[in-house]
Design a protein around this motif. Sequence first.
Motif, PDB file in Angstrom:
ATOM      1  N   THR A 187       0.828  -1.211   0.000  1.00 41.61           N
ATOM      2  CA  THR A 187       0.000   0.000   0.000  1.00 41.61           C
ATOM      3  C   THR A 187       0.854   1.248   0.000  1.00 41.61           C
ATOM      4  OG1 THR A 187      -1.727  -1.171   1.242  1.00 41.61           O
ATOM      5  CG2 THR A 187      -1.832   1.227   1.232  1.00 41.61           C
ATOM      6  N   LEU A 188       1.884   1.253   0.841  1.00 41.98           N
ATOM      7  CA  LEU A 188       2.739   2.431   0.974  1.00 41.98           C
ATOM      8  C   LEU A 188       3.613   2.642  -0.265  1.00 41.98           C
ATOM      9  CD1 LEU A 188       3.139   4.625   3.089  1.00 41.98           C
ATOM     10  CD2 LEU A 188       4.967   3.245   4.110  1.00 41.98           C
ATOM     11  N   GLY A 189       3.697   1.625  -1.103  1.00 37.75           N
ATOM     12  CA  GLY A 189       4.457   1.736  -2.338  1.00 37.75           C
ATOM     13  C   GLY A 189       3.693   2.392  -3.469  1.00 37.75           C
ATOM     14  N   THR A 190       2.460   2.824  -3.201  1.00 39.57           N
ATOM     15  CA  THR A 190       1.640   3.490  -4.222  1.00 39.57           C
ATOM     16  C   THR A 190       1.362   4.929  -3.802  1.00 39.57           C
ATOM     17  OG1 THR A 190      -0.493   2.916  -3.204  1.00 39.57           O
ATOM     18  CG2 THR A 190       0.506   1.278  -4.692  1.00 39.57           C
ATOM     19  N   PRO A 191       1.157   5.837  -4.762  1.00 41.60           N
ATOM     20  CA  PRO A 191       0.806   7.218  -4.407  1.00 41.60           C
ATOM     21  C   PRO A 191      -0.466   7.290  -3.569  1.00 41.60           C
ATOM     22  CG  PRO A 191       1.447   7.090  -6.715  1.00 41.60           C
ATOM     23  CD  PRO A 191       1.347   5.679  -6.219  1.00 41.60           C
ATOM     24  N   GLU A 192      -1.440   6.439  -3.898  1.00 46.29           N
ATOM     25  CA  GLU A 192      -2.695   6.428  -3.150  1.00 46.29           C
ATOM     26  C   GLU A 192      -2.470   5.989  -1.710  1.00 46.29           C
ATOM     27  OE1 GLU A 192      -3.252   6.022  -7.436  1.00 46.29           O
ATOM     28  OE2 GLU A 192      -2.168   4.761  -5.988  1.00 46.29           O
ATOM     29  N   ASP A 340      14.846   1.827  -0.553  1.00 41.94           N
ATOM     30  CA  ASP A 340      14.372   2.374  -1.833  1.00 41.94           C
ATOM     31  C   ASP A 340      13.605   3.685  -1.692  1.00 41.94           C
ATOM     32  OD1 ASP A 340      15.466   0.235  -3.155  1.00 41.94           O
ATOM     33  OD2 ASP A 340      13.597  -0.921  -3.238  1.00 41.94           O
ATOM     34  N   HIS A 341      12.894   3.871  -0.565  1.00 39.89           N
ATOM     35  CA  HIS A 341      11.935   4.975  -0.470  1.00 39.89           C
ATOM     36  C   HIS A 341      12.228   5.997   0.618  1.00 39.89           C
ATOM     37  CE1 HIS A 341       9.189   3.050  -3.337  1.00 39.89           C
ATOM     38  NE2 HIS A 341       9.448   1.914  -2.711  1.00 39.89           N
ATOM     39  N   ASP A 342      13.309   5.815   1.359  1.00 39.73           N
ATOM     40  CA  ASP A 342      13.572   6.681   2.507  1.00 39.73           C
ATOM     41  C   ASP A 342      13.608   8.156   2.127  1.00 39.73           C
ATOM     42  OD1 ASP A 342      15.850   8.083   4.363  1.00 39.73           O
ATOM     43  OD2 ASP A 342      14.724   6.616   5.521  1.00 39.73           O
ATOM     44  N   ALA A 343      14.381   8.504   1.110  1.00 38.76           N
ATOM     45  CA  ALA A 343      14.562   9.914   0.754  1.00 38.76           C
ATOM     46  C   ALA A 343      13.252  10.567   0.320  1.00 38.76           C
ATOM     47  CB  ALA A 343      15.616  10.050  -0.341  1.00 38.76           C
ATOM     48  N   GLU A 344      12.545   9.901  -0.588  1.00 37.40           N
ATOM     49  CA  GLU A 344      11.324  10.519  -1.118  1.00 37.40           C
ATOM     50  C   GLU A 344      10.234  10.650  -0.061  1.00 37.40           C
ATOM     51  OE1 GLU A 344       8.669   7.433  -3.435  1.00 37.40           O
ATOM     52  OE2 GLU A 344      10.770   6.938  -3.814  1.00 37.40           O
TER      53      GLU A 344
END
Length: 356
Positions: A187-192, A340-344
């Motif tokens: 879920t957290l891997g999607t913009p929604e 993979d997602h820490d920065a963004e």
Amino acid sequence: MKKLLVLSTALTSLAFAAQADVTVMSWGGAYGAAQTEAHVKPFAAKTGIATTMTDSDNPATPIKAMVEAGNVTVDVASVEYADAIRLCDEGVLETIDPASLPAGADGTPVADDFLPGALTDCGVSTDIWATIFAYDTTKFPEGPKTAADFFDLTKFPGKRGLHKGAKAVLEFALMADGVAPADVYATLGTPEGVDKAFAKLDTIKKDVVWWEAGAQPPQLLADGEVAMTSAYNGRIFNAAIGEGKPFQIVWDAQIFENEMYVIPKGAPNKEEALQFIAYSTSTEGMQAQATQISYGPARKSANATPIMYKDGKTLMGPNVPTAPENMANALGSSFEFWVDHDAELNDRFNAWLAAN
């Protein structure tokens, strides 16, 4: 006479080498104190190697700066699992050969004794800890029971404490909003999904007190600045059991992960650092730490016998994240996701925090 002088010089060099100081950087507070009592002091006593502890709000940050500056003054650091992977990939850490670690006290080989994920190329797990939430029982005698209760300002009025960062906050918000632990990272891997997490946080944003260091949440509770707060489980255990504070942990939606000992690239005392890690992450070293703070040992052999807290009356089993009853609605933190997602996500979090 010349031979005697050479021999004397060699012996003096060996004496200085034996006195190499090992500096360990950890998180301070109850956690740093636990590692000092369980690892630093007994290692120094056993080996004669002077070993000292130094504190940081997050050791990953200063050790990376040290390596990049070419001025490393720390030999061992305690870092979160995702940071151990990331810093290893970036060349900031020394590799650690599992063969340098002792077998379990019962003879179990290293590869079989450590729990899954507890050994990485550059890190060795010291324990399994969790981000939980806790409340002051004098304010809520019946108490919140679920993550959803944390966000219910009507039923449970009062300020909330949350860590100032994306990690373990976004996951917690999603679980409080009904997302099953197994679906959190998808879920957290999607913009929604990201929007959904921030929308949940919006519901309490004006009532949040943000903390940055692990010692802050129990202090916020003790000072009455918050009615409930996210926290590291060992900090709340220490305040409640060790100091008699009226705090209660809620394990629902706990987020657990391994904590790792690592060696910064260019550590001044690498060999002694390896000795320290081998000692500290042995069966005995992990059991010793678990007598000091309520984090679960990362070796099967260390979990094979009951562990008693240092007060001599509190069994640690029910008080660690890995107790079966505490794992009913638990989430294992995904280091792959955060690498993979820490920065963004932290950029998004900081922008959200700054917005009205």
